[in-house]
Design a protein around this motif. Structure first.
Motif, PDB file in Angstrom:
ATOM      1  N   ALA A 170       0.823  -1.220   0.000  1.00 30.49           N
ATOM      2  CA  ALA A 170       0.000   0.000   0.000  1.00 30.49           C
ATOM      3  C   ALA A 170       0.852   1.263   0.000  1.00 30.49           C
ATOM      4  CB  ALA A 170      -0.921  -0.003   1.228  1.00 30.49           C
ATOM      5  N   GLY A 207       0.282   3.989   4.350  1.00 26.85           N
ATOM      6  CA  GLY A 207       0.154   3.351   3.044  1.00 26.85           C
ATOM      7  C   GLY A 207      -0.928   4.047   2.257  1.00 26.85           C
ATOM      8  N   LEU A 227       0.719   7.494   9.321  1.00 23.92           N
ATOM      9  CA  LEU A 227       2.071   7.847   8.877  1.00 23.92           C
ATOM     10  C   LEU A 227       1.925   8.077   7.371  1.00 23.92           C
ATOM     11  CD1 LEU A 227       5.074   8.218   9.465  1.00 23.92           C
ATOM     12  CD2 LEU A 227       5.367   5.755   9.306  1.00 23.92           C
ATOM     13  N   GLY A 229       3.157   9.410   3.684  1.00 26.64           N
ATOM     14  CA  GLY A 229       4.293   9.671   2.804  1.00 26.64           C
ATOM     15  C   GLY A 229       3.959  10.728   1.763  1.00 26.64           C
TER      16      GLY A 229
HETATM   17  P1  PGA Z   1       2.725   6.732   1.215  1.00 33.49           P
HETATM   18  O1  PGA Z   1       3.958   6.328   2.154  1.00 33.49           O
HETATM   19  O2  PGA Z   1       1.773   7.541   2.054  1.00 33.49           O
HETATM   20  O3  PGA Z   1       3.337   7.536   0.101  1.00 33.49           O
HETATM   21  O4  PGA Z   1       2.102   5.470   0.740  1.00 33.49           O
HETATM   22  C1  PGA Z   1       3.769   5.995   3.501  1.00 33.49           C
HETATM   23  C2  PGA Z   1       5.094   5.672   4.127  1.00 33.49           C
HETATM   24  O5  PGA Z   1       5.919   5.027   3.465  1.00 33.49           O
HETATM   25  O6  PGA Z   1       5.365   6.054   5.277  1.00 33.49           O
END
Ligand code: PGA
Length: 244
Positions: A170, A207, A227, A229
Motif C-alpha cells: 500500500a 500506506g 504515517l 508519505g
Molecule cells: P505513502 O507512504 O503515504 O506515500 O504510501 C507511507 C510511508 O511510506 O510512510
C-alpha cells in the motif's frame, strides 16, 4: 484515552526553498485541538530548518532513521543524541524502505528503537507485510515477528513508543488497505502490545493515506492516526488528514 497522531514522512524529497514554504504553511495552518497531534519527519540535513520554522508552532518534527549506536566510528550514521539536539520528537525506525534497500533486520530495528528512546526521542517502529506475504496468508506471522523484535529489545520501555502498520503493497501505490483490513491487523498489534504490558501505545496506519480516505481509517477503533508519505508533501493535504 488515545487521540489521533498524524506524522508526515517526507522521505528523500525537498530542498531549502521548497521546505520553507511547506513548513511555514504547516506552522500557520495547524492549531492543535484536543487529542490531535501533527509532526513531520524530514531528511537529516533539514532538521535545523524544521526546528527553526516549527519552534513556537504546535507542529512537532522528527527524523526518518537513527543509528543503533550511541556514538563512535560509524561513518554516515546519525545518533539519537544528535536528533535530540535538534529538538526531534520522533524517529521512524524500520521503515520498509530501510528494510528493503538497506538490509535492516528485525534485531537492528529493535536496537534503533532502543537507541532513540535512550536519547529521549520517540521511535515510530514500522511493521508490515509484502503483497506476497499477504497473498500467502502470513500477514499476522510477519508483523508479529517484526513487532516481537521491538518488544524484546525494549522491555518496560515499550509503552513509550509509537507503532506504525504499513503494508508494503500500500506504500506509494495509491492502493490503501481498507479500514477493515487495517483494523484487523491493528487489533492484533494491540493485543500483542497489551500482552507485553504496553496498554496505550499509538498505532498508526500508513500506506497511501490521503485526505479522502483518512477519516474512514481514523474511525477504526484501533487506528490512532497515520504515517503519511506522498500526501505529506502537500501541506494543505497533510493538515486536512491531521484534522480528520
Ligand atoms: P505513502 O507512504 O503515504 O506515500 O504510501 C507511507 C510511508 O511510506 O510512510
Amino acid at each position: 484515552m488515545r487521540g489521533k497522531l498524524t506524522v508526515g514522512n517526507w522521505k528523500m524529497h525537498g530542498g531549502l526553498t521548497e521546505n520553507a514554504g511547506r513548513l511555514a504553511a504547516l506552522a500557520k495552518g495547524w492549531h492543535a485541538t484536543a487529542g490531535r497531534t501533527l509532526a513531520v519527519c524530514v531528511p537529516f540535513p533539514y532538521l535545523a530548518q524544521a526546528r527553526e520554522v516549527l519552534s513556537g508552532s504546535e507542529v512537532g518534527w522528527g527524523a526518518q532513521d537513527v543509528s543503533s549506536h550511541a556514538a563512535g566510528a560509524y561513518t554516515g550514521e546519525v545518533s539519537g543524541a544528535m536528533l535530540a539536539d535538534f529538538g526531534c520528537r520522533f524517529a521512524i525506525v524500520g521503515h520498509s524502505e530501510r528494510r528493503q534497500y538497506h538490509g535492516e533486520r528485525d534485531e537492528t530495528v529493535g536496537a534503533k528503537a532502543r537507541a532513540a528512546l535512550a536519547a529521549g526521542v520517540t521511535p515510530i517502529a514500522c511493521v508490515g507485510e509484502t503483497l506476497a506475504e499477504r497473498d500467502a496468508g502470513t500477514t499476522g506471522e510477519v508483523v508479529e515477528r517484526q513487532l516481537g523484535a521491538v518488544v524484546d529489545a525494549l522491555g518496560a520501555d515499550l509503552a513509550r513508543i509509537v507503532v506504525a502498520y504499513e503494508p508494503v503493497w500500500a506504500i506509494g501505490t495509491g492502493r490503501t488497505a481498507t479500514p477493515e483490513q487495517a483494523q484487523q491487523v491493528h487489533a492484533a498489534l494491540r493485543r500483542r502490545m497489551q500482552q507485553a504490558g504496553a496498554r496505550d501505545v499509538p498505532l498508526l496506519y500508513g500506506g497511501s493515506v490521503k485526505a479522502a480516505n483518512a477519516a474512514a481509517l481514523y474511525a477504526m477503533p484501533d487506528v490512532d492516526g497515520g504515517l503519511v508519505g506522498g500526501a505529506s508533501l502537500d501541506a494543505n493535504e497533510l493538515l486536512a488528514i491531521a484534522r480528520s
